[in-house]
Design an enzyme around this catalytic site. Structure first.
Site, mmCIF file in Angstrom:
data_model
loop_
_atom_site.group_PDB
_atom_site.id
_atom_site.type_symbol
_atom_site.label_atom_id
_atom_site.label_comp_id
_atom_site.label_asym_id
_atom_site.label_seq_id
_atom_site.Cartn_x
_atom_site.Cartn_y
_atom_site.Cartn_z
ATOM 1 N N LYS A 13 -3.695 -57.370 -87.974
ATOM 2 C CA LYS A 13 -4.383 -56.398 -87.085
ATOM 3 C C LYS A 13 -3.898 -54.467 -87.717
ATOM 4 C CE LYS A 13 -2.784 -59.839 -84.388
ATOM 5 N NZ LYS A 13 -2.279 -60.661 -85.094
ATOM 6 N N ARG A 88 -5.114 -63.257 -75.877
ATOM 7 C CA ARG A 88 -4.705 -64.681 -77.038
ATOM 8 C C ARG A 88 -5.145 -65.609 -76.536
ATOM 9 N NH1 ARG A 88 0.111 -60.918 -79.674
ATOM 10 N NH2 ARG A 88 0.894 -62.526 -80.891
ATOM 11 N N ARG A 122 7.913 -57.770 -94.446
ATOM 12 C CA ARG A 122 7.862 -57.203 -93.689
ATOM 13 C C ARG A 122 8.982 -55.560 -92.922
ATOM 14 N NH1 ARG A 122 3.551 -57.756 -88.248
ATOM 15 N NH2 ARG A 122 5.800 -59.287 -87.982
ATOM 16 N N ARG A 154 11.536 -57.275 -88.441
ATOM 17 C CA ARG A 154 11.435 -57.581 -86.908
ATOM 18 C C ARG A 154 12.330 -58.848 -86.502
ATOM 19 N NH1 ARG A 154 5.158 -57.429 -85.663
ATOM 20 N NH2 ARG A 154 5.859 -59.127 -83.725
ATOM 21 N N ARG A 165 5.061 -69.422 -84.308
ATOM 22 C CA ARG A 165 3.458 -68.396 -84.056
ATOM 23 C C ARG A 165 2.268 -68.799 -84.335
ATOM 24 N NH1 ARG A 165 6.376 -63.761 -86.493
ATOM 25 N NH2 ARG A 165 4.339 -62.264 -85.597
HETATM 26 P P1 AP5 Z 1 -0.133 -56.124 -89.809
HETATM 27 O O1 AP5 Z 1 -0.339 -55.763 -90.005
HETATM 28 O O2 AP5 Z 1 1.883 -56.036 -89.220
HETATM 29 O O3 AP5 Z 1 -0.234 -57.760 -89.405
HETATM 30 P P2 AP5 Z 1 -0.629 -58.298 -87.640
HETATM 31 O O4 AP5 Z 1 -1.489 -59.144 -87.437
HETATM 32 O O5 AP5 Z 1 0.058 -57.174 -86.878
HETATM 33 O O6 AP5 Z 1 0.940 -59.530 -87.326
HETATM 34 P P3 AP5 Z 1 2.062 -59.208 -86.030
HETATM 35 O O7 AP5 Z 1 3.324 -60.362 -86.652
HETATM 36 O O8 AP5 Z 1 2.122 -57.768 -85.886
HETATM 37 O O9 AP5 Z 1 1.194 -60.062 -85.661
HETATM 38 P P4 AP5 Z 1 1.617 -61.172 -84.274
HETATM 39 O O10 AP5 Z 1 -0.231 -61.039 -83.645
HETATM 40 O O11 AP5 Z 1 1.737 -62.070 -84.441
HETATM 41 O O12 AP5 Z 1 2.752 -59.916 -83.306
HETATM 42 P P5 AP5 Z 1 2.365 -59.727 -82.690
HETATM 43 O O13 AP5 Z 1 3.480 -58.088 -82.219
HETATM 44 O O14 AP5 Z 1 1.097 -58.711 -81.773
HETATM 45 O O15 AP5 Z 1 0.581 -57.298 -91.313
HETATM 46 C C1 AP5 Z 1 1.569 -57.821 -91.550
HETATM 47 C C2 AP5 Z 1 2.828 -57.123 -93.615
HETATM 48 O O16 AP5 Z 1 1.822 -58.065 -94.168
HETATM 49 C C3 AP5 Z 1 2.792 -56.041 -93.410
HETATM 50 O O17 AP5 Z 1 4.177 -55.885 -94.004
HETATM 51 C C4 AP5 Z 1 1.836 -55.511 -94.172
HETATM 52 O O18 AP5 Z 1 2.101 -54.188 -95.031
HETATM 53 C C5 AP5 Z 1 0.940 -56.667 -94.934
HETATM 54 N N1 AP5 Z 1 -0.007 -56.338 -95.111
HETATM 55 C C6 AP5 Z 1 -1.032 -56.540 -93.870
HETATM 56 N N2 AP5 Z 1 -2.633 -56.402 -95.229
HETATM 57 C C7 AP5 Z 1 -1.684 -56.709 -96.403
HETATM 58 C C8 AP5 Z 1 -2.738 -57.294 -97.404
HETATM 59 N N3 AP5 Z 1 -4.328 -56.852 -96.958
HETATM 60 N N4 AP5 Z 1 -2.874 -57.207 -98.032
HETATM 61 C C9 AP5 Z 1 -0.894 -57.585 -98.840
HETATM 62 N N5 AP5 Z 1 0.169 -57.169 -97.016
HETATM 63 C C10 AP5 Z 1 -0.435 -57.213 -96.057
HETATM 64 O O19 AP5 Z 1 3.149 -60.449 -81.177
HETATM 65 C C11 AP5 Z 1 4.454 -60.953 -81.144
HETATM 66 C C12 AP5 Z 1 4.766 -61.696 -79.973
HETATM 67 O O20 AP5 Z 1 4.324 -60.687 -78.519
HETATM 68 C C13 AP5 Z 1 3.875 -62.749 -79.805
HETATM 69 O O21 AP5 Z 1 4.565 -63.963 -80.335
HETATM 70 C C14 AP5 Z 1 4.136 -63.382 -78.556
HETATM 71 O O22 AP5 Z 1 5.487 -63.578 -78.132
HETATM 72 C C15 AP5 Z 1 4.206 -61.455 -77.894
HETATM 73 N N6 AP5 Z 1 2.586 -61.335 -77.471
HETATM 74 C C16 AP5 Z 1 1.995 -60.102 -78.075
HETATM 75 N N7 AP5 Z 1 0.692 -60.154 -77.198
HETATM 76 C C17 AP5 Z 1 0.311 -60.894 -76.729
HETATM 77 C C18 AP5 Z 1 -0.505 -61.652 -75.258
HETATM 78 N N8 AP5 Z 1 -1.166 -61.032 -75.115
HETATM 79 N N9 AP5 Z 1 -0.789 -62.529 -74.813
HETATM 80 C C19 AP5 Z 1 0.775 -63.740 -74.661
HETATM 81 N N10 AP5 Z 1 1.826 -62.650 -76.000
HETATM 82 C C20 AP5 Z 1 1.896 -61.773 -76.147
HETATM 83 MG MG MG Z 2 0.466 -56.654 -85.408
#
Ligand code: AP5
Ligand code: MG
Length: 203
Positions: A13, A88, A122, A154, A165
């Site tokens: 994402k 979410r 990552r 992270r 997660r």
């Molecule tokens: P990346 O692009 O970073 O993936 P992502 O989908 O953004 O993954 P996240 O871990 O950030 O998602 P998340 O939803 O768990 O975390 P968030 O920060 O939102 O890619 C991942 C890796 O893969 C990178 O190294 C990249 O280089 C590589 N990659 C990407 N595309 C690739 C491809 N095509 N091929 C190969 N490699 C690739 O949330 C964190 C925490 O915050 C949650 O757990 C929760 O506690 C809280 N939170 C956030 N939002 C909310 C909400 N709305 N409600 C409640 N709690 C929330």
């Molecule tokens: Mg992300």
């Protein structure tokens, strides 16, 4: 253009958001990034959110909804935005519907074993927000971002937390696929391809 990016942790994402921002000039709004900034700054919200994030759980809806109501009112959102990691839960989705009209929801689909490999490899930059992967998208210099920032891993990217997660995603977020599909807003993309291929296929 108002876009929601749906997808499991590690689906890409954040990576796709950067491409979309560059191409369409609309901001990426990541609730995860907003929360991590609050944690770094040691605010009350940050302290509270950290305990949930470290356990791989979602931060309570009311907190997230307040943050997003304020954020979506900022001037840079007037021409649209990419929502990365929000909504979410069904409650967040229903609330969003009362404050904004979404044009499209892109669901990035990736196999579970790839998700684990992506998250554990990552590396992120705290200074400019760039995201790397030690194997798939290595930084120009080990441990260093192109902007000069020191890359970090992270806290929630340890394997045990990653598994939690993924479980949280399946139970609380996955129902949104059906929710947006029934509103004819959903498009799915095969996220197992390279970042550029994923972007070209859908955007
Ligand atoms: P990346 O692009 O970073 O993936 P992502 O989908 O953004 O993954 P996240 O871990 O950030 O998602 P998340 O939803 O768990 O975390 P968030 O920060 O939102 O890619 C991942 C890796 O893969 C990178 O190294 C990249 O280089 C590589 N990659 C990407 N595309 C690739 C491809 N095509 N091929 C190969 N490699 C690739 O949330 C964190 C925490 O915050 C949650 O757990 C929760 O506690 C809280 N939170 C956030 N939002 C909310 C909400 N709305 N409600 C409640 N709690 C929330
Ligand atoms: Mg992300």
């Amino acid at each position: 253009m108002k876009i929601i990016l749906l997808g499991a942790p590690g689906a890409g994402k954040g990576t796709q958001s950067k491409f979309i921002t560059e191409q369409y000039g609309i901001p990426q709004i990541s609730t995860g990034d907003i929360l991590r900034k609050a944690v770094r700054e040691g605010t009350e919200i940050g302290k509270m959110a950290k305990s949930y994030m470290d356990q791989g759980k979602l931060v309570p809806d009311d907190v997230i909804i307040e943050i997003m109501k304020a954020r979506l009112n900022e001037p840079d959102c007037s021409k649209g935005y990419i929502l990365d990691g929000f909504p979410r839960t069904l409650k967040q989705a229903e609330k969003l519907e009362s404050i904004a009209q979404i044009d499209v929801v892109i669901n990035i689909e990736v196999s579970t074993e790839s998700l684990l490999e992506r998250l554990t490899g990552r590396r992120s930059c705290p200074k400019c927000g760039a995201v790397y992967h030690i194997k798939f998208n290595p930084p120009p210099e080990d441990g260093k971002c192109k902007c000069g920032g020191e890359l970090y891993q992270r806290d929630d990217d340890r394997e045990e937390t990653v598994r939690k997660r993924l479980e949280t995603y399946r139970t609380q977020t996955e129902p949104l696929i059906e929710y947006y599909s029934s509103k004819n807003l959903l498009k799915s993309v095969d996220g197992n391809k390279t970042p550029t291929e994923v972007f070209q296929e859908k955007f």
